[in-house]
Enzyme design. Sequence first.
Site: not given
Length: 602
Positions: A93, A154
């Site tokens: 990610c 994130h």
Amino acid sequence: MRQIFCGKGRTMDLCRKLKNIVVIILCSSSTLMMCVTCTETDHQPNIVLIMADDLGIGDIGCYGNTTIRTPNIDRLAKEGVMLTHHIAAAPLCTPSRASFMTGRYPIRSGMDNGYRVRVLMFTGCSGGLPKNEITFAKILQKHGYSTGIIGKWHLGVNCETRNDYCHHPLSHGFDYFYGTPFTNAKDCKPGKQSVIFPEFQAIVYLAAEVIFAGLLMLLVLKWTGYICVGWKCIVWFAVFYFLLLGSWHSVFGFLRHWNCLVMRDHHVVQQPSNPETLSTRMTKEALEFIERNQKRPFLLFMSFLHVHTPFFTTKTFVGKSNHGSYGDNVEEMDWHVGQIVNSINNLGLANKTLIYFASDHGGSRDSVGINGEIEGGWNGIYRGKKGHAGWEGGIRVPGIFRWPGHLPSGRKIDEPTSLMDIYPTIIDLAGASLPQDRVIDGRNLMQLLKGDLERSAHEFLFHYCGNALSAVRWHPKGSDAVWKAHLFTPRSEADSGYHMDIDGCHDEAVSHHNPPLLFDLLKDPSEANPLSPVTEPLFHEIHDQIRRGVEQHRETLTSVPLQFSWNNVLWKPWLQPCCGSFPFCGCSEDNIESSKSQEPGK
Ligand SMILES: *[C@@H]1O[C@H](CO)[C@@H](O)[C@H](O)[C@H]1NC(C)=O
Ligand SMILES: *[C@@H]1O[C@H](CO)[C@@H](O)[C@H](O)[C@H]1NC(C)=O
């Protein structure tokens, strides 16, 4: 006032140049009083980027899955262009998203640096997308776009204090943020803890901490023979208290409070988050954003929490798919995609809006739930998965563009493309130019998508695992071939004992290959049969060319601060986003909602 309309395919740069020429000719001959302007908004399409989390390329109908239902995504492909060789810059990610946002390999921003940890693990850590990186959002914002991100970020929050927001979406070009600065994570699923009295729980925790920290201090002091007096005792107690707070509670007690939270702009509006309703709220936010901005060009980055574990699928979709809780979650996400696309269509914005759909990286097939159920995405024929160095399954993802009237419909493109290509593509559509002071690795896709060009502009694509180059993809000029050489490949998780998702790049977790393992992706997309000088007459020449590519690439790298150094990945209480007073973080959006709705203009 007259306007020059730039024809399709002309960029704003060209428009401006034309304008300047016309202005010089017309305005210098003082007989004509006509002035010419280029109105950017007439040409700037809206941009909607939809990103799924951990979705595999084999999880979608239009990519060949016959048993899962993704009608909305399939329709996007039918009405637009589908990429079959679309590559994420990293199999994880944080680095993949960093390069998506910046159009650069994550190693250039220090967002993939080879320590054991390769993703951000805490909202209260100091690592994240550095401030000097220029995201596409920042450029579009400067060029008149209203920019919003809904969902997962994130890429970090703070650097030095709780409120510096150095890595926050609003510091990276977004006007509006609603979502989680972190990611969906196992800890976000409420366990047996009561959700009725979170404040009460916090007091109990605090009391327990004080007692344990005190005991620990007494023990250690007694053992070392050190006797503290006066204020020194307090300092020692504070040290033990924070040690305990940092280790014990961040791991067990408060992780959900500290990582699972929802922010609107800079404000924490829900902590811990209520993930059961979060996706619904996110889509509502997205639709409102589109409606609010329908009259001006907008950029919406819809960054789903689907289909990352744990699954919070709403009742309507539970038990409806043929593929257990994972399949239910995929089908629900497809429904959310449909909501967004329908809203664009219903507002009459379809022909003015470029929609893009992708996944941040491949699925994590062997991810298995407590009751043995498969919880990870399916990467189809591709080998490997999320977190694994190099193999296609971790990085080959779906990629779909729809823009009626501008892009063909039902077209399929097999040329190698990258998620990094979105950067130059949308910056050009916005009439802006690329930053000149840095290397941009993405390439403008528009001509390829339109069919004006047959070939991808990428000759080489480099695949990193941490800061180590693990594989190279070579698409020789003037040939259809795509070769891929692996310098190292992951050992099996059972063999190496490492958790590959976050820990799969260092020497003990991988096998090195010299000469690198070579595959012909055109004939062997599953990377099943490594070539040898016997099976491939060009074997040595291909390796030579790939070495040349790597050398040239390495010359463009510069050293940058490492965002995943131990210092940057550890949890720091003073950086923890928190509503209420630390450590009693806790709030529920509902209260804030009602007070907010009284503000005018909200
Ligand atoms: C479709 O997706 C599901 C869920 O990931 C997977 O289990 C199944 O194998 C896929 N089917 C095909 C034909 O790819
Ligand atoms: C949008 O583009 C399509 C395809 O070119 C065209 O058929 C349609 O009429 C356009 N719609 C509008 C509202 O301009």
